[in-house]
Write an enzyme that holds these catalytic residues in place. Structure first.
Site, PDB file in Angstrom:
ATOM      1  N   ASP A 246       7.378  -3.006   5.113  1.00  0.00           N
ATOM      2  CA  ASP A 246       5.919  -2.930   5.060  1.00  0.00           C
ATOM      3  C   ASP A 246       5.441  -2.011   3.950  1.00  0.00           C
ATOM      4  OD1 ASP A 246       5.741  -4.630   7.194  1.00  0.00           O
ATOM      5  OD2 ASP A 246       5.233  -3.098   8.668  1.00  0.00           O
ATOM      6  N   ASP A 259       6.378   1.561   8.908  1.00  0.00           N
ATOM      7  CA  ASP A 259       6.258   0.279   9.594  1.00  0.00           C
ATOM      8  C   ASP A 259       4.952   0.276  10.384  1.00  0.00           C
ATOM      9  OD1 ASP A 259       7.269  -2.248  10.066  1.00  0.00           O
ATOM     10  OD2 ASP A 259       8.292  -1.684  11.900  1.00  0.00           O
ATOM     11  N   LYS A 261       2.488  -1.262  13.076  1.00  0.00           N
ATOM     12  CA  LYS A 261       2.535  -2.094  14.278  1.00  0.00           C
ATOM     13  C   LYS A 261       1.154  -2.155  14.925  1.00  0.00           C
ATOM     14  CE  LYS A 261       6.971  -2.848  14.054  1.00  0.00           C
ATOM     15  NZ  LYS A 261       7.486  -4.199  13.692  1.00  0.00           N
TER      16      LYS A 261
END
Length: 340
Positions: A246, A259, A261
């Protein structure tokens, strides 16, 4: 009649008790009795301690244990022993059994000792963005999905069946499709923020699907700087796997694999993110092995953003924690390779 007369006299005031001794028939019929005017006649008869009649020498230990303790002689240990005998060991309070630490057969260090880092790293303002190529290498996501623990698989299946029961099969398919779309839009909005170093566009802010997520991460974005990669492919040549990172940037001065989420439920601790730490560790190892990247990473960050706009939870992974999850990742990778 005599007894009744006697009880009547006792129930009267103490001063009139003297009349008892002036009654002739009392003197005649009870010559052996000696009565006193003391008020002790009205006190209750002293209770006899039954333990005093016990042969204390014979039952010395028993008598001592009964008469000497003011509180219960039971201890937590004896209570647990009794419970274990009656009901068996309690499941909820059973101490966790430490599993033996497994060592990967094909162990590779997280930090690549053979990678040469240029003295002057490229300080380009434009982050790297390498397209993901189709190869025979398995992706990190696929490896984790196919090596999921039976317990996790059970809970996922139960959640899926519950959602299908509420929404129907078509409704559940639409729900998962919308979740995937929201994730893509959210990542695209973050990418535009990092590339332009400005806030998201007006259209993105007004998009109801992701506006809550963008509001959720605002306090985290303030701590992110020097973005080096966005939605960029990485692969580990030695271990033969690949993935799509990412973001790689500095979080509070530490270079991290980040990352992003999305979640509808709060995940305040790292353990609530399930296999996400293993995914981050896998990406870190791949970047450190990949020759396309002229740097190495030792930290990770998982940011959980919420649809309702509540502040996101950033879970920072220091080098030691990343090393622990790296070993777990290597075991999962070995498990996948053995199956395939």
């Amino acid at each position: 009649l005599v007894r009744m007369k006697f009880l009547q006299l006792l129930s009267r005031k103490p001063r009139k008790l003297e009349m008892l001794f002036q009654i002739p028939f009392c003197q005649k019929q009870f010559p052996h009795m000696c009565l006193a005017t003391s008020t002790s006649l009205y006190s209750k008869k002293k209770k006899v301690n039954s333990y005093e009649q016990v042969d204390q020498e014979k039952y010395k230990n028993l008598v001592y244990s009964v008469t000497s303790y003011k509180t219960s002689a039971q201890t937590p240990e004896t209570i647990f022993e009794e419970d274990n005998l009656l009901y068996g060991p309690p499941n909820k309070h059973r101490p966790p059994v430490k599993a033996e630490t497994k060592t990967p057969k094909n162990w590779v260090p997280l930090i690549n000792p053979n990678k040469r880092i240029p003295l002057l790293n490229s300080d380009s303002n434009h982050p790297m963005k390498i397209a993901l190529q189709k190869t025979k290498m398995p992706s990190v996501t696929r490896i984790l999905q196919q090596t999921i623990s039976p317990q996790q698989a059970f809970y996922l299946e139960r959640w899926k069946q519950k959602m299908i029961l509420e929404l129907g099969k078509d409704g559940f398919a639409e729900y998962t499709k919308n979740l995937f779309l929201q994730g893509e839009l959210f990542h695209a909005a973050l990418e535009s923020i990092f590339l332009s170093e400005e806030m998201a566009t007006k259209e993105q802010k007004e998009d109801i699907a992701i506006s809550g997520y963008l509001s959720s991460v605002q306090h985290v974005l303030k701590d992110i700087s020097e973005v080096k990669a966005l939605e960029s492919a990485v692969q580990h040549e030695t271990l033969q796997y690949l993935g799509l990172v990412d973001c790689v940037a500095k979080y509070r001065g530490q270079l991290c694999v980040i990352d992003w989420k999305t979640s509808e439920k709060p995940k305040p601790s790292l353990k609530n993110t399930f296999d996400n730490p293993l995914q981050v560790a896998a990406y870190i190892g791949a970047i450190n092995d990949d020759a396309n990247y002229d740097f190495q990473v030792s930290c990770g960050l998982i940011v959980v953003a919420y649809k309702n706009g509540s502040p996101a939870h950033p879970h920072f992974m220091d080098p030691e924690l990343c090393s622990q999850y790296w070993n777990k990742w290597l075991l999962r990778l070995e498990e996948y390779m053995d199956k395939n």
